[in-house]
Design an enzyme around this catalytic site. Structure first.
Site, PDB file in Angstrom:
ATOM      1  N   GLU A 153     -21.662   6.094 -15.951  1.00  0.00           N
ATOM      2  CA  GLU A 153     -22.013   6.711 -17.223  1.00  0.00           C
ATOM      3  C   GLU A 153     -22.957   7.881 -16.984  1.00  0.00           C
ATOM      4  OE1 GLU A 153     -22.140   3.988 -21.083  1.00  0.00           O
ATOM      5  OE2 GLU A 153     -23.432   3.264 -19.494  1.00  0.00           O
ATOM      6  N   ASP A 173     -22.947   1.287 -14.850  1.00  0.00           N
ATOM      7  CA  ASP A 173     -23.511   1.354 -16.184  1.00  0.00           C
ATOM      8  C   ASP A 173     -24.825   2.148 -16.130  1.00  0.00           C
ATOM      9  OD1 ASP A 173     -23.718   0.258 -19.022  1.00  0.00           O
ATOM     10  OD2 ASP A 173     -25.574  -0.524 -18.149  1.00  0.00           O
TER      11      ASP A 173
END
Length: 393
Positions: A389, A352
């Site tokens: 990400e 993330d």
């Protein structure tokens, strides 16, 4: 100055647990041992010994401590309140927890056979010739089965639903695997700060009532609003203890059941042709400072989080940013990734907000995984896929 490679958390020597916590700025650290997870149970308190060159505090217990629970009592200067405080806090290196993360538990994650499903030592991975062959499907643990009437009643919304191979959900995943799907990416599965793990205290919405209205209706939203923070729905980007599976996804959230059930999920997915990717959120914590769910910062205040030029914690992640440019925060991330790879045999990591980490951090993650071998570690680290990400902050 105090960076160390000393083993942290709980290790064992001839059955005796050795507890170590890194707290170089602490004036004193004491260990509280509880016989069980009952909040009413009082503790026995032990002094811990400081190793001056590393800032590690340690205490060796007795073999009969196995399965007991513990907390650290840390006396330390906290800049956020400009005072010396005494915090009773869980272990950042926890591998097992009481329900709702109130206490850490002493268990041997790597070697206790009671935590391993039958066949765990001989799990074989589905074939994969090259990373370019990877096809990923994203799922949420609870959403996958919570409303699936074909899954076992006590498995719905949990890791164990992935072992119900005759359910509609698993039959769909098996069909996808046969059609070429290789990896299942699960949204965060670690200990989540804002889900009440006690099912008796949660308030769940009635799906049949919701189904009477269109999915985009104001009526559905009106029904959901009163229980929005009381039910179990949560995407999970809210890390509390990074090295423990989430308790609300287990059939018993108190103690090590979640460990065995996570492993059963991994086995079931592998046996049905799918490798497992877990979503990891090392870029922030739920809380910092003296907040109730602040773990790192109540042990070494001001170290584990990224500060701005005014000395306040950066929050560009939405929450307190971690500082993986600091040696011991990077080390925690590396230790954690290796734990999930080695002790849970996961096949990939989706980071993330990966841009919040340094390039060196990610290169070191890759090196740590590549160093794992079937002969020494039971897993082939080079086959573990890492991606993240790409947001540019």
């Amino acid at each position: 100055l105090y960076a160390t490679t000393a083993r942290l958390g709980v290790t064992f020597n001839n059955g005796a647990p050795i507890l170590r916590v890194w707290a170089p700025t602490a004036q004193n650290v004491r260990l509280h041992i509880f016989d069980d997870s009952d909040p009413a149970t009082e503790s026995t308190v032990y002094d811990m010994l400081r190793v001056d060159r590393s800032g590690v505090w340690t205490h060796t217990g007795a073999p009969d401590w196995y399965g007991k629970y513990y907390l650290y009592e840390v006396t330390v200067y906290a800049p956020t309140v400009a005072d010396i405080v005494t915090n009773l806090v869980t272990d950042p290196y926890s591998v097992s927890l009481a329900m709702n993360s109130t206490r850490s538990q002493i268990i041997d994650l790597a070697n206790d056979p009671d935590l391993m499903p039958d066949g765990w030592d001989s799990v074989s991975k589905p074939p994969l010739d090259a990373p370019t062959d990877i096809v990923v499907y994203e799922l949420h643990v609870r959403d996958f089965s919570v409303n699936d009437a074909s899954a076992s009643d006590d498995h719905r919304g949990t890791f164990m639903a992935f072992t119900d191979t005759d359910s509609n959900g698993m039959q769909h995943l098996i069909a996808l695997a046969e059609a070429g799907l290789t990896h299942l990416h699960l949204l965060p599965t670690f200990d989540i700060a804002t889900i009440n793990e006690n099912p008796d205290e949660r308030v769940e919405i009635d799906f049949e009532t919701l189904a009477q209205f269109p999915p985009d209706s104001e009526e559905q939203q009106a029904l959901l609003e009163p229980v929005r923070d009381l039910n179990a729905f949560n995407w999970g980007y809210d890390p509390y203890h990074f090295n423990v599976p989430e308790g609300s996804y287990a059939t018993n959230p108190d103690g090590p059941t979640r460990i065995r059930e996570f492993r059963e999920m991994v086995m079931a997915l592998n046996e049905n042709g799918l490798r497992l990717v877990i979503d990891v959120v090392y870029n922030h914590t739920n809380a910092a400072g003296q907040a109730e769910r602040s773990v790192f910062d109540r042990i070494v205040p001001g170290y584990y989080h990224r500060l701005n030029q005014n000395g306040f914690v950066e929050t560009s992640t939405c929450c307190p940013n971690t500082a993986t440019e600091h040696v011991m925060m990077e080390r925690f991330m590396l230790d954690s990734v290796v734990l999930w790879a080695q002790d849970y045999k996961v096949d990939g990591f989706r980071f993330d907000l990966m841009g919040h980490h340094m390039l060196d951090n990610m290169a070191n993650v890759r090196d740590a995984l590549d160093g794992l071998t079937l002969e020494n570690d039971g897993v082939y680290g080079e086959a573990i896929y890492v991606y993240g990400e790409g947001w540019n902050f």
